[in-house]
Design a protein around this motif. Structure first.
Motif, PDB file in Angstrom:
ATOM      1  N   LEU A  13       0.834  -1.211   0.000  1.00  0.00           N
ATOM      2  CA  LEU A  13       0.000   0.000   0.000  1.00  0.00           C
ATOM      3  C   LEU A  13       0.865   1.256   0.000  1.00  0.00           C
ATOM      4  O   LEU A  13       0.559   2.238  -0.681  1.00  0.00           O
ATOM      5  CB  LEU A  13      -0.942   0.011   1.208  1.00  0.00           C
ATOM      6  CG  LEU A  13      -2.135  -0.939   1.110  1.00  0.00           C
ATOM      7  CD1 LEU A  13      -2.899  -0.983   2.426  1.00  0.00           C
ATOM      8  CD2 LEU A  13      -3.089  -0.514  -0.007  1.00  0.00           C
ATOM      9  N   ARG A  14       1.973   1.215   0.752  1.00  0.00           N
ATOM     10  CA  ARG A  14       2.895   2.369   0.787  1.00  0.00           C
ATOM     11  C   ARG A  14       3.440   2.650  -0.612  1.00  0.00           C
ATOM     12  O   ARG A  14       3.479   3.784  -1.067  1.00  0.00           O
ATOM     13  CB  ARG A  14       4.047   2.112   1.753  1.00  0.00           C
ATOM     14  CG  ARG A  14       3.844   2.777   3.108  1.00  0.00           C
ATOM     15  CD  ARG A  14       5.136   2.938   3.881  1.00  0.00           C
ATOM     16  NE  ARG A  14       5.851   1.697   4.070  1.00  0.00           N
ATOM     17  CZ  ARG A  14       5.560   0.792   4.998  1.00  0.00           C
ATOM     18  NH1 ARG A  14       4.569   1.007   5.850  1.00  0.00           N
ATOM     19  NH2 ARG A  14       6.251  -0.322   5.114  1.00  0.00           N
ATOM     20  N   SER A 195      -1.571  -1.908 -10.813  1.00  0.00           N
ATOM     21  CA  SER A 195      -2.541  -2.840 -10.253  1.00  0.00           C
ATOM     22  C   SER A 195      -2.154  -3.242  -8.836  1.00  0.00           C
ATOM     23  O   SER A 195      -0.969  -3.222  -8.460  1.00  0.00           O
ATOM     24  CB  SER A 195      -2.654  -4.032 -11.207  1.00  0.00           C
ATOM     25  OG  SER A 195      -2.362  -5.211 -10.552  1.00  0.00           O
ATOM     26  N   LEU A 196      -3.151  -3.526  -8.030  1.00  0.00           N
ATOM     27  CA  LEU A 196      -2.937  -3.940  -6.648  1.00  0.00           C
ATOM     28  C   LEU A 196      -3.880  -5.111  -6.399  1.00  0.00           C
ATOM     29  O   LEU A 196      -5.099  -4.923  -6.295  1.00  0.00           O
ATOM     30  CB  LEU A 196      -3.251  -2.763  -5.720  1.00  0.00           C
ATOM     31  CG  LEU A 196      -2.656  -2.734  -4.331  1.00  0.00           C
ATOM     32  CD1 LEU A 196      -1.167  -3.011  -4.315  1.00  0.00           C
ATOM     33  CD2 LEU A 196      -2.924  -1.400  -3.670  1.00  0.00           C
ATOM     34  N   LYS A 197      -3.317  -6.309  -6.356  1.00  0.00           N
ATOM     35  CA  LYS A 197      -4.154  -7.505  -6.209  1.00  0.00           C
ATOM     36  C   LYS A 197      -3.756  -8.271  -4.953  1.00  0.00           C
ATOM     37  O   LYS A 197      -2.569  -8.432  -4.674  1.00  0.00           O
ATOM     38  CB  LYS A 197      -3.996  -8.385  -7.455  1.00  0.00           C
ATOM     39  CG  LYS A 197      -4.894  -9.573  -7.449  1.00  0.00           C
ATOM     40  CD  LYS A 197      -4.977 -10.263  -8.798  1.00  0.00           C
ATOM     41  CE  LYS A 197      -5.975 -11.427  -8.679  1.00  0.00           C
ATOM     42  NZ  LYS A 197      -6.258 -12.070  -9.917  1.00  0.00           N
ATOM     43  N   PHE A 198      -4.766  -8.703  -4.208  1.00  0.00           N
ATOM     44  CA  PHE A 198      -4.536  -9.448  -2.966  1.00  0.00           C
ATOM     45  C   PHE A 198      -5.100 -10.856  -3.138  1.00  0.00           C
ATOM     46  O   PHE A 198      -6.261 -11.002  -3.554  1.00  0.00           O
ATOM     47  CB  PHE A 198      -5.261  -8.770  -1.798  1.00  0.00           C
ATOM     48  CG  PHE A 198      -4.876  -7.321  -1.615  1.00  0.00           C
ATOM     49  CD1 PHE A 198      -3.913  -6.960  -0.679  1.00  0.00           C
ATOM     50  CD2 PHE A 198      -5.475  -6.315  -2.371  1.00  0.00           C
ATOM     51  CE1 PHE A 198      -3.556  -5.629  -0.504  1.00  0.00           C
ATOM     52  CE2 PHE A 198      -5.124  -4.979  -2.209  1.00  0.00           C
ATOM     53  CZ  PHE A 198      -4.156  -4.641  -1.270  1.00  0.00           C
ATOM     54  N   GLU A 230      -9.004  -7.272  -6.358  1.00  0.00           N
ATOM     55  CA  GLU A 230      -8.084  -6.364  -7.061  1.00  0.00           C
ATOM     56  C   GLU A 230      -8.681  -4.961  -7.158  1.00  0.00           C
ATOM     57  O   GLU A 230      -9.875  -4.822  -7.453  1.00  0.00           O
ATOM     58  CB  GLU A 230      -7.848  -6.911  -8.480  1.00  0.00           C
ATOM     59  CG  GLU A 230      -6.835  -6.115  -9.269  1.00  0.00           C
ATOM     60  CD  GLU A 230      -6.588  -6.705 -10.657  1.00  0.00           C
ATOM     61  OE1 GLU A 230      -7.401  -7.538 -11.103  1.00  0.00           O
ATOM     62  OE2 GLU A 230      -5.603  -6.299 -11.279  1.00  0.00           O
ATOM     63  N   TYR A 231      -7.867  -3.950  -6.903  1.00  0.00           N
ATOM     64  CA  TYR A 231      -8.358  -2.574  -7.062  1.00  0.00           C
ATOM     65  C   TYR A 231      -8.577  -2.288  -8.548  1.00  0.00           C
ATOM     66  O   TYR A 231      -7.700  -2.589  -9.372  1.00  0.00           O
ATOM     67  CB  TYR A 231      -7.313  -1.565  -6.561  1.00  0.00           C
ATOM     68  CG  TYR A 231      -7.191  -1.421  -5.066  1.00  0.00           C
ATOM     69  CD1 TYR A 231      -7.700  -2.374  -4.186  1.00  0.00           C
ATOM     70  CD2 TYR A 231      -6.536  -0.318  -4.518  1.00  0.00           C
ATOM     71  CE1 TYR A 231      -7.566  -2.232  -2.817  1.00  0.00           C
ATOM     72  CE2 TYR A 231      -6.397  -0.164  -3.141  1.00  0.00           C
ATOM     73  CZ  TYR A 231      -6.914  -1.127  -2.304  1.00  0.00           C
ATOM     74  OH  TYR A 231      -6.772  -0.976  -0.948  1.00  0.00           O
ATOM     75  N   PRO A 232      -9.723  -1.679  -8.902  1.00  0.00           N
ATOM     76  CA  PRO A 232      -9.869  -1.209 -10.288  1.00  0.00           C
ATOM     77  C   PRO A 232      -8.897  -0.050 -10.544  1.00  0.00           C
ATOM     78  O   PRO A 232      -8.293   0.480  -9.610  1.00  0.00           O
ATOM     79  CB  PRO A 232     -11.316  -0.690 -10.342  1.00  0.00           C
ATOM     80  CG  PRO A 232     -11.976  -1.197  -9.106  1.00  0.00           C
ATOM     81  CD  PRO A 232     -10.906  -1.408  -8.087  1.00  0.00           C
TER      82      PRO A 232
END
Ligand SMILES: C[S@@+](CC[C@H](N)C(=O)[O-])C[C@H]1O[C@@H](n2cnc3c(N)ncnc32)[C@H](O)[C@@H]1O
Length: 241
Positions: A13-14, A195-198, A230-232
């Motif tokens: 996130l940082r 992209s940020l996927k968990f 995942e964040y759009p």
């Protein structure tokens, strides 16, 4: 970025916020010794990066810090001790007309109703100097994948929305019309597509931080396990007074 373990969430996130801050700042022209207001700064996730990118400017944080966001004030002041912070409502701002050079905000308007968004944009227009800039980022309400759709669904199961939750976030075209109605010109929309996927434990751990109704997990846990979340893309709108 794909985050698979809970220990990876904070560093990811940082990194995401650091890149987003750079992306946003590169889009706007900032005069020397500018007064910059970060509206809805929350716990300072973006603020820390803004302060390091803008060392010669005055950055002021502005937030209501109420309801689920009450704790954000101590997190913010712990993270950025030197900054001036104002506790107030963006719909009726305690700031003088034409006193600010740049209003920057991220994921603020998603918390407001349509009507309150227009009221807030009118306030931003009032407090900005002539030639001043407004820039706002919010996740797109149009998911490209089921993992992104699960993020929108999770948001709709929020256990404690601050205000009437009318939308996941304002669609860029609608927001462009609203800033235009407020008086802004030179309106542009661009997309921050990092992209940020968990996946796995990280997906559940991240969702737990959002304070969701248990019904979400009853209904969608198996899909979250299979696909992750995942964040759009982030829609970034900027415009001038
Ligand atoms: C989703 S959080 C985003 C926080 C931060 N900008 C970020 O990107 O992580 C929304 C923030 O907007 C603030 N907020 C919501 N409605 C507000 C209002 N009417 N006036 C001031 N702040 C508000 C909340 O307190 C919260 O800190």
């Amino acid at each position: 970025m794909i985050i698979t373990e809970r220990e990876g969430i904070c560093p990811a996130l940082r990194k995401y916020y650091s890149r987003l801050a750079r992306f946003m700042i590169a889009l706007v022209e900032i005069p020397e010794n500018a007064i910059i207001l970060e509206a809805g700064c929350g716990d300072g996730a973006l603020t820390c990066h803004l302060l390091s990118l803008l060392p010669d400017h005055v950055v002021v944080g502005y937030d209501l810090f109420s309801g689920v966001y009450e704790e954000s004030l101590s997190a913010l002041t712990g993270a950025v001790s030197q900054m001036r912070v104002i506790r107030g409502d963006v719909r009726t701002m305690s700031l003088h007309t034409e006193s600010v050079d740049l209003v920057i905000s991220n994921e603020l308007l998603c918390d407001l109703s349509r009507n309150d968004t227009q009221v807030t944009l009118n306030e931003f227009y009032r407090i900005l100097r002539k030639g001043g800039t407004f820039i706002h980022g919010c996740l797109s309400p149009y998911p490209e994948t089921r993992a992104q759709e699960l993020v929108l669904l999770a948001d709709s199961y929020s256990a404690d929305p601050l205000f009437d939750h009318e939308w996941f976030s304002p669609p860029a075209d609608e927001l462009a019309g609203m800033v235009h109605s407020a008086g802004f010109r030179q309106i542009s929309v661009t997309y921050f597509s990092d992209s940020l996927k968990f996946t796995g434990d990280a997906a559940f751990c991240h969702l737990e931080e959002w304070v969701l109704k248990p019904e979400f997990f009853e209904k969608y846990s198996s899909e979250v396990r299979a696909r992750g979340i995942e964040y759009p893309m982030e829609q970034v709108i900027h415009c001038c007074k």
